[in-house]
Design a protein around this motif. Structure first.
Motif, mmCIF file in Angstrom:
data_model
loop_
_atom_site.group_PDB
_atom_site.id
_atom_site.type_symbol
_atom_site.label_atom_id
_atom_site.label_comp_id
_atom_site.label_asym_id
_atom_site.label_seq_id
_atom_site.Cartn_x
_atom_site.Cartn_y
_atom_site.Cartn_z
ATOM 1 N N ASN A 1 15.348 43.573 34.246
ATOM 2 C CA ASN A 1 13.998 43.716 34.392
ATOM 3 C C ASN A 1 13.190 42.184 33.598
ATOM 4 O O ASN A 1 12.238 41.952 33.425
ATOM 5 N N ASN A 2 14.090 41.479 33.420
ATOM 6 C CA ASN A 2 13.664 40.089 32.884
ATOM 7 C C ASN A 2 13.517 39.067 34.184
ATOM 8 O O ASN A 2 14.184 37.815 34.247
ATOM 9 N N LEU A 3 12.547 39.353 35.068
ATOM 10 C CA LEU A 3 12.290 38.294 36.089
ATOM 11 C C LEU A 3 10.781 38.651 36.268
ATOM 12 O O LEU A 3 10.286 39.559 36.093
ATOM 13 N N VAL A 4 10.283 37.495 36.411
ATOM 14 C CA VAL A 4 8.756 37.264 36.801
ATOM 15 C C VAL A 4 8.493 36.823 38.213
ATOM 16 O O VAL A 4 9.128 35.987 38.861
ATOM 17 N N LEU A 5 7.663 37.721 38.611
ATOM 18 C CA LEU A 5 7.018 37.048 40.165
ATOM 19 C C LEU A 5 5.702 37.562 40.078
ATOM 20 O O LEU A 5 5.028 38.235 39.191
ATOM 21 N N GLY A 6 4.761 36.919 41.188
ATOM 22 C CA GLY A 6 3.354 37.077 41.410
ATOM 23 C C GLY A 6 2.519 36.191 40.720
ATOM 24 O O GLY A 6 3.008 35.330 39.664
ATOM 25 N N SER A 7 1.302 36.256 40.925
ATOM 26 C CA SER A 7 0.271 35.524 40.385
ATOM 27 C C SER A 7 -1.110 36.137 40.468
ATOM 28 O O SER A 7 -1.469 36.339 41.233
ATOM 29 N N VAL B 1 9.205 28.339 43.743
ATOM 30 C CA VAL B 1 9.243 28.090 42.381
ATOM 31 C C VAL B 1 10.138 29.216 41.843
ATOM 32 O O VAL B 1 10.364 30.495 42.280
ATOM 33 N N LYS B 2 10.931 28.753 40.597
ATOM 34 C CA LYS B 2 11.456 29.847 39.799
ATOM 35 C C LYS B 2 10.245 30.105 38.637
ATOM 36 O O LYS B 2 9.854 29.201 38.106
ATOM 37 N N GLN B 3 9.792 31.353 38.637
ATOM 38 C CA GLN B 3 8.821 31.502 37.767
ATOM 39 C C GLN B 3 9.400 32.043 36.292
ATOM 40 O O GLN B 3 10.421 32.552 36.209
ATOM 41 N N PHE B 4 8.710 31.822 35.233
ATOM 42 C CA PHE B 4 9.220 32.111 33.930
ATOM 43 C C PHE B 4 7.758 32.652 33.369
ATOM 44 O O PHE B 4 6.582 32.409 33.646
ATOM 45 N N GLY B 5 7.924 33.468 32.499
ATOM 46 C CA GLY B 5 6.761 34.131 31.734
ATOM 47 C C GLY B 5 7.086 35.236 30.914
ATOM 48 O O GLY B 5 8.148 35.471 30.486
#
Lengths: 536, 1072
Positions: free
Chosen positions: B711-717, A267-271
């Protein structure tokens, strides 16, 4: 006189000595490359860059017969010309360079070999990902597997044959799937990173592409690639790492995000959320203003609940209003397109009739739509790039194309899982025979419907060699329900009363040219050995 | 850091050492003087502080003392130079115009000179009292010109230098010095992109383009020290004494690597001997936004929209009933029967008028005091300027406060100190959202992105969520306040004439410039009938940014004047300069603030707090010199060199030499010339050659392999922020300055005692090692560095004409005209041969910024014509633009998009402004004065963005009044094709949409009356003048029907730009 002389001498000496003032300045807020690559965390930060290239939600289906934006698309109608430059060509090579750089420098980072290899494997996944993009479009492309210097001879080398490019992709993905941990090992903290199943899945995807493409375009080694596709898909299925998510609609909503949705492979994550904005897209707004609308051709391909197409099902009655189009259909239809009563753009409003200036076909896309995101003009819904459903479809199609048939058992392992979720009757060999259907067509239909508006259709037409028959047809939309669409002014309709978006006379597909994309003109100038694809 | 302090202090120690040494030599020099080593020279130091004491040493046995008074026929003139002819023996008059001088004998001749007056020679003739009346001399007003690191007599100039007098920019309601320079000097092009107070997007070019790598700004030098370009916007126009514009290499190459864009030298006013004089001046006026586009009436808009929908094959947008409501205007709204949460609005008031004022105000006040003695003089000034923008609500203004103290002190007989300190507070207040531009900017919402049917407010008086968000954003959407505090100082220590003709200067200039910007993006709730329907700026955020720019500039300069014989004069200048520039900023931001009304970093959501920092530094050191030779005022030679070393280049490649040479010939000083042609008071030929450097496009550390962080990257849950590093560009290890070689030829003419003056220059500039991107195949995979590999040629001419005369005794008048032109060709630019429809900025073999588009042939008038025409678009129909199929392939296209195959595209000119001109008329009669100044551009084309031209590109972007002129069978020559929703096919780049940007603007008109001194002196006011001044009151342009919708000063691709202002003000000048 003498004194004056001394005087000038003094000044001269002073000037000379003053030129010793130091003028060296160093950057105070930026790292330089030699001072980087010192720890695992540096290596991870370098690899993270590759994740920024994962694609946003896409409108690429407007290239195909599935979708139409607010105006005709020049890939779909065959009117495009070779571009001067193109990010389709440039961006993959940016990924490739960054990946090559990591592969090269990872071994110098003070960390265990396992850690080094782990990030080398991620980089190799992304290198393969980039070559997949190039390979699909251009076929033969320059194969760069090392960091180039300004004077490297590879810059002006001839492109590598497609078989060689694909071999490099396989090797990278094999290394990646053997080296990278499983989703379970990655766990929640490392969710979003490449897993071994993602590498296998990408391999299955590209192998199916080349397997069917070589089969229908009559070249190469179809069996080899179809076998690779089937086996890689099977390996993902056997890993038990993935499963279908319970709700098709929620796959493209916040409810489908994260590790709890085992259907997600890549997935490409957004947040993170509207209060803490890190990365976002604005797809809710794009689709509201008509960037991606379904065509009649796509909508008609959705089955009735009984598993029969609208042309054969007794359940089908010609609709008399826009909402009746959705009656007794595969549930994925209503999950993919807006119908009257669906929650819409502001907190209170619901979808009524399609606004034809935006939703020009009458079928506004619903995947990724969220009304709160719409009013914030900002959305954080992740984009599933590879999901488990695709793996099941690859397995079914590769099996069928290899054997010329598919067993009911294999259908139950694959397509029937999807039909069950969509509340459609099962597909069996006897059902096909009994109703005069065609198994290949049903497998392809399942793929079209399941993956609608996710950017697959154009490439499917290319590899099946059906683009030349499908893309030249007129683009139609919903039936123009006169009682519902109140306007009296003329809209373009075809003789049967359907919205006509683009007539057949404006659509072309040249089979001798359009199955490959044109290389950018500038690139040919910069590398005379690059050549151009035929007839561009 | 410690190391750097050591470096700076070592520089300072050396600097001190030099002065100690020089002072220590003081006595020795006196001895030298006594032994008469120093010979008198033929040149005079103007305003020289030669004291009478010196003359004793030169007194001859038959010396006599002459006393006298020098007047202008009325009052005594202070500071007049009185010189014994053929010697360096001289003095200056005191505050009352009196002087006393010992001369060599009764047969001596006195040479009396003073700026602004004709020099006179008076024989002593045995007199001991000599009273002299000086006559004003127009020519001599410009006698001395400020040049790089010194001054030069205008007559002896060999380079191309234009001067601007203080009068040209004073008493005008200009927002800053830069806009005041529009049209005042030939070859100087000042453009602005918007009229927004304090944010006018000012761009200054001297002699056109210098490089293909963006605009090369001129070097701004204030009182001898380089200053950032913004200084021209922040300094007080009233503090300026003179401005010199150095244009060719001969004049500018003494500034070496920084001078490729030319140099603007600004000198501030100084104190004078004499009693303290106070000047007060003020202007209070009104501004009116000009060329503010107008929107259609609501019913017109609705009918237009319906028509455009129908043309595009779509249903109506408005019903007849709705259009009826729009027309009768009695029902502004009803409750929507289908959805009672909402109103249906039928607003017919202008939404622009709801936000924009008819007129707004400006004022400026200036107070200065000047005075001093022979040992000490000062000039102190205070200035206030404030301008209110055009919006009725919300932040939209610019205030400027200037303070300056210039002090000159004669410390010892030979040593003087000049100190110039300035403080500026420059404040701009604007909306937190961008105001100008297409897309999301506030003006675009107002002009285009809202339907006129929606009023700003709901019937309950709340913000209507459907309306243009401009009002709500301005009034409640927060602010963007930018305050800048500039502390600038220049200190010059001067040691003069210890050895005759030798002058040493040490200059230290420092700028300490603080800026703080606060942005508060406040959440605004927008309403439907029953409640909040949507929110703007959600989540809110608050951002604080502090900037600090520091520069230090140290110069050590030596000037030496000497002569051989009576006819050979020499001047030598040698200098060293060290410049250290450091810019720092720190930024912090938080969003989702708890309180929407109390912006504070404390109150933000902790997860969202971010901070950031940037530091940029560079340093220069340079050694330079100039040699002047003057033979009897006839033959002039000048040569300069400068060696620059810069931190921005890779070690080992940091040093470069910039030489120049020039020559002049004053033909009018040749007897064979002036005797047959006595009406020539001046006839000078000039020629120059030289090189200049340009560092445009070179970053501070381009030679290093730096990594960029993101730093505009989202990873993880659960999702978390991740950071990454990457290489954006490979380093440019061999980078060097672009070197611009310039040739200049000039002619200066004066007729009839310089009543009529003319000058002309022709020049060619070659940028032979221009930076071009290293072009590599995309397979390289990363940004490439630039290399010095391109070539640009630029050429042009400038002329200037002035005529001054008087009619009768009291009517003086003058006329001045300047015209200039510049063209260029990109002869080599990395083989860039790719073109597309629209603006092509870089194209080898063509000028910069060429425009390409289709040729049009009117509109389609019948369906058959559409059928028979080359295919242009599937939407093409009757009333659409016809494009010409030039290559006969029956399709309208760009071919392969290269110069060799450009399909149907044709060359449509460049955006380059040509034939820039300024015209000035001035006259005065018995206390009344009138001046008219007009400025303009003789030839320029530009292309607005398609969004500006196209009436209804999207359903939400409304047509404006100008779009009513569209094609119908009855209106076949319409400005616009048929209305069509989403009809971009009619607005492709084409000859039809290239606008003619030539214009002439009445830049300033001034009518004044000076109250007779006899009246004002009773209240101790020596001079009182009242005046009316108007800025930009009238414009004539080539825009034709687009005039009023666009402004001829708009730049290419303009859209929804903040309009310019026209200003009318009343003013007062008082001297007491």
């Amino acid at each position: 006189m003498k004194i004056t002389k001394y005087y000038f001498l003094y000044i001269f000496c002073l000037l000379v000595s003053l030129t010793a003032c130091e003028i060296d300045r160093i950057p105070e807020t930026q790292l330089s490359d030699p001072s980087f690559w010192r720890s695992e965390s540096d290596l991870r930060s370098a690899t993270n860059y590759l994740y920024t290239f994962l694609p946003d939600p896409t409108t690429e289906d407007v290239w195909s017969d599935d979708a139409f934006g607010t105006a005709a698309n020049n890939i779909s109608d065959g009117s495009r010309q070779a571009p001067a430059t193109s990010s389709d060509y440039n961006d993959p090579y940016r990924i490739i360079r960054a990946a090559n750089n990591i592969i090269q420098k990872a071994t110098t980072v003070p960390a265990t070999e396992a850690i080094q290899n782990r990030y080398i494997a991620e980089a190799r996944f992304f290198r393969a990902w980039a070559y997949v993009q190039l390979f699909q479009r251009y076929g033969n492309v320059p194969l760069v597997l090392e960091t180039l210097q300004e004077n490297s001879p590879e810059l002006t080398a001839a492109p590598a044959p497609r078989a060689e490019v694909l071999e490099a992709i396989y090797q990278d993905l094999d290394y990646a799937s053997a080296t990278i941990p499983t989703p379970t090992v990655l766990g929640t903290t490392n969710y979003g990173r490449i897993s071994n199943t993602a590498a296998l899945a990408l391999k299955a995807r590209i192998a199916l592409f080349e397997g069917t493409r070589s089969k229908f375009h009559n070249y190469g080694e179809p069996t080899k690639h179809l076998t690779i596709a089937r086996d890689a898909a099977k390996a993902v299925m056997n890993s038990k790492e993935h499963d279908l998510f319970n709700s098709y609609f929620n796959l493209f909503q916040y409810a489908g995000e994260g590790r709890q949705n085992r259907e997600n492979i890549l997935v490409k994550q957004f947040g993170i959320n509207n209060a803490n904005i890190v990365d976002n897209h604005n797809f809710s707004r794009s689709i509201e203003t008509g960037a991606l609308n379904g065509t009649k051709s796509l909508v008609d391909s959705y089955l009735m609940k009984d598993g029969l197409p609208i042309t054969k099902s007794p359940l089908y009655k010609a609709p008399t209003s826009s909402v009746e189009v959705y009656a007794n259909r595969d549930e994925r239809l209503a999950a993919t397109f807006f119908k009257r009563g669906d929650p819409y753009i502001s907190a209170t409003s619901t979808y009524t009739i399609p606004q034809l200036q935006f939703h020009r076909t009458g079928f506004g896309t619903r995947k990724y739509f969220d009304r709160t995101d719409w009013s914030n003009q900002r959305s954080f819904i992740d984009r599933p790039i590879i999901r488990y459903a695709e793996i099941l479809l690859i397995y079914a199609e590769a099996t069928f194309e290899l054997q010329g048939n598919i067993s009911d058992a294999d259908l139950d392992l694959t397509i029937n899982l999807l039909r069950q979720r969509a509340n459609v009757a099962k597909l069996t060999n006897s059902f096909v025979t009994a109703n005069g259907l065609d198994m290949r067509e049903e497998i392809r239909r399942e793929r079209r419907v399941e993956l609608a508006m996710e950017g697959f259709r154009y490439w499917d037409l290319i590899r099946w060699k059906t683009a030349e028959t499908e893309l030249v047809k007129p683009v139609l939309g919903m039936y123009y329900f006169r009682n519902e669409f109140t306007s009296t002014a003329a809209v373009q309709l075809n003789p049967e009363g359907y919205l006509l978006l683009q007539g057949a006379q404006f659509r072309r597909f040249d089979p001798s040219r359009d199955y490959l994309w044109p290389l950018p003109i500038n690139e040919q100038a910069l590398n005379p050995n690059l050549g151009q694809n035929p007839n561009w | 850091m410690q190391r750097k302090i050591r470096q700076i202090s070592s520089c300072l120690v050396l600097y001190g050492l030099l002065f100690n040494t020089v002072q220590g030599q003081d006595l020795v020099f006196n001895k030298a003087k006594n032994s008469k080593i120093a010979q008198p020279t033929g040149t005079i130091q103007l305003n020289s502080k030669t004291s009478n004491g010196n003359n004793n040493q030169l007194a001859a046995p038959v010396a006599i003392t002459i006393t006298g008074r020098i007047t202008d026929g009325n009052e005594g003139l202070p500071g007049v130079t009185v010189l014994e002819k053929g010697t360096s023996n001289g003095t200056v008059t005191d505050t009352n115009g009196n002087f006393s001088l010992n001369v060599n004998g009764a047969a001596s001749v006195l040479v009396v000179s003073f700026i602004g007056y004709a020099t006179q020679e008076v024989a002593v003739n045995n007199r001991t009292t000599v009273n002299i009346q000086l006559a004003p001399d127009a020519k001599s007003l410009e006698e001395v010109v400020v040049v790089g690191y010194g001054t030069q007599k205008k007559e002896n100039l060999t380079g191309a230098v234009s001067t601007v007098s203080a009068e040209a920019i004073q008493n005008r309601p200009i927002s800053n010095v830069a806009t005041g320079l529009q049209g005042v000097a030939p070859g100087l092009n000042v453009t602005r992109t918007t009229g927004a107070p304090g944010d006018e997007g000012i761009n200054i070019q001297i002699r056109g383009v210098t490089s293909a790598n963006g605009n090369v700004n001129p070097l701004i030098v204030v009182d001898g020290v380089a200053s950032p370009g913004v200084t021209l916007q922040t300094m007080n126009p009233n503090d300026i004494a003179t401005i010199s514009v150095l244009k060719d290499a001969a004049a500018a190459s003494i500034y070496g690597a920084q001078a490729a864009g030319g140099v603007i030298l600004i000198t501030t006013k100084q104190g004078q001997n004499g009693k303290v004089v106070f000047d007060y001046s003020t202007q209070v006026g009104f501004d009116r936004a000009i060329n503010l586009p107008q929107r259609m009436e609501t019913w017109q808009e609705a009918e237009y929209v319906n028509y455009a929908y129908a043309q595009a094959g779509q249903g109506r947008y408005y019903t007849d009933e709705e259009i009826g409501y729009f027309k009768d205007k009695t029902t502004p709204y009803i409750i929507n029967p289908a959805d009672t949460n909402n109103y249906l609005y039928y607003n017919s008031e202008s939404v622009i008028d709801q936000v924009v004022r008819k007129t707004t105000s400006m004022q400026t006040h200036n107070l200065s005091a000047r005075g001093g003695t022979e040992k000490f003089n000062f000039m102190a000034s205070l200035g206030i300027y404030d301008k209110q923008g055009m919006f009725k609500v919300g932040p939209d203004k610019n205030n400027r406060y200037n303070g300056r103290l210039n002090v000159g002190a004669q410390l010892t007989k030979h040593l003087s100190l000049d100190s110039r300190i300035a403080y500026t507070l420059y404040e701009t207040e604007t909306s937190s959202n961008s105001v100008s531009g297409n897309g999301g900017a506030l003006l675009h919402f107002l002009y285009r992105n809202s339907r006129n049917r929606y009023p700003t407010f709901t019937p309950e008086g709340r913000y209507n969520y459907q309306a243009a968000q401009t009002y709500a954003e301005l009034e409640s959407g927060g602010y963007n306040n930018y305050n800048r505090n500039f502390f600038d100082g220049v200190f010059t220590l001067r040691l003069a004439d210890v050895v005759k003709g030798l002058q040493l200067r040490a200059v230290y200039g420092s700028q300490y410039r603080l800026g703080d910007r606060e942005i508060f993006d406040r959440t605004v709730e927008l309403y439907n009938r029953t409640g909040v329907a949507s929110r703007l700026n959600n989540p809110n955020f608050y951002q604080v940014r502090n900037e600090l720019d520091r520069t230090s500039n140290l110069q050590l300069l030596a000037d030496y004047d000497f002569s051989i014989g009576t006819k050979n004069s020499f001047h030598l200048l040698g200098g060293y300069q060290y410049e250290d520039i450091r810019g720092e900023w720190v930024e912090t931001r938080t969003s989702s603030l708890v309180s929407n009304d109390l912006p504070s970093l404390i109150l933000g959501d902790d997860q969202t707090k971010t901070n950031n920092q940037g530091v940029g530094t560079y340093a220069f050191q340079s050694v330079f010199g100039r040699f002047n030779y003057n033979y009897d005022g006839k033959y002039l030679l000048e040569a300069t060199f400068r060696v620059d070393e810069s931190s921005r280049l890779a070690p080992g490649l940091r040093v470069k030499v910039f030489p120049s040479a020039s020559a002049g010939w004053n033909l009018h000083r040749e007897s064979w010339f002036n005797q047959p042609m006595p009406f020539f008071s001046e006839f000078k030929l000039r020629g120059s050659w030289g090189t200049l450097g340009n560092a445009q496009g070179i970053g501070n550390y381009d030679y290093l392999n730096l990594l960029t962080r993101g730093n505009n990257l989202v990873l993880g849950s659960p999702e978390t922020r991740a950071t990454y590093f990457y290489q954006n560009t490979v380093p440019a290890t061999e980078l060097s300055w672009e070197t611009i070689e310039t040739f200049n030829g000039g002619l200066d003419l004066g007729f009839f005692n310089n009543k009529l003056q003319a000058s002309a220059d022709y020049y060619i500039k070659y940028n032979r090692n221009m930076l071009t991107p290293l072009q590599l195949p995309a397979t390289f995979g990363v940004g490439t560095p630039r290399i010095n590999n391109g070539e640009l040629k630029s050429w042009g001419w400038e002329t200037e004409l002035r005529y001054r005369n008087k009619l009768g005794n009291s009517f003086n008048y003058s006329v001045a005209l300047n015209v200039s032109d510049n063209q260029n060709e990109l002869t080599k630019y990395a083989g860039n041969r790719v073109i597309g429809a629209g603006l092509v900025s870089l194209l080898e073999g063509f000028p910069l910024n060429t425009m390409w588009g289709y040729q049009t042939a009117g509109y389609f008038t019948s369906a058959d014509e559409v059928q028979g025409w080359a295919f242009q678009d599937s939407r093409a129909g009757v009333g659409d633009v016809k494009y010409v199929d030039l290559n006969g392939d029956n399709r309208i296209n760009v071919g392969k998009g290269t110069i060799d195959d450009h399909g149907d595209l044709v060359f449509l000119g460049t955006t380059q402004a040509r034939y820039l001109f300024g015209i000035n008329l001035a006259m005065d009669w018995k206390g009344f004065d009138l001046s008219i100044f007009a400025q303009g551009v003789g030839k320029r084309n530009f292309m607005p963005s398609a969004d500006v031209l196209e009436p209804l590109p999207y359903t939400w972007q409304m047509p404006m009044t100008i779009h009513s002129d569209y094609w119908t069978p009855e209106n076949p020559d319409a400005l616009f094709p048929r209305p069509y929703l989403g009809g971009r096919h009619n607005y492709l780049a084409a000859d039809k949409w290239i606008l003619n940007g030539k214009y002439m603007r009445l830049k300033n008109i001034q009518v004044g009356y000076t109250v007779p001194a006899v009246l004002t002196q009773k209240v101790r006011i020596s001079r009182a003048r009242v005046f009316f001044t108007g800025q930009d009151l009238l414009t004539i342009s080539g825009l034709g029907k687009f005039q009023g919708y666009l402004d001829p000063e708009n730049q290419n691709n303009t859209g929804s730009a903040y309009p310019f202002f026209s200003t009318a003000a009343l003013g007062l000048n008082l001297t007491f």
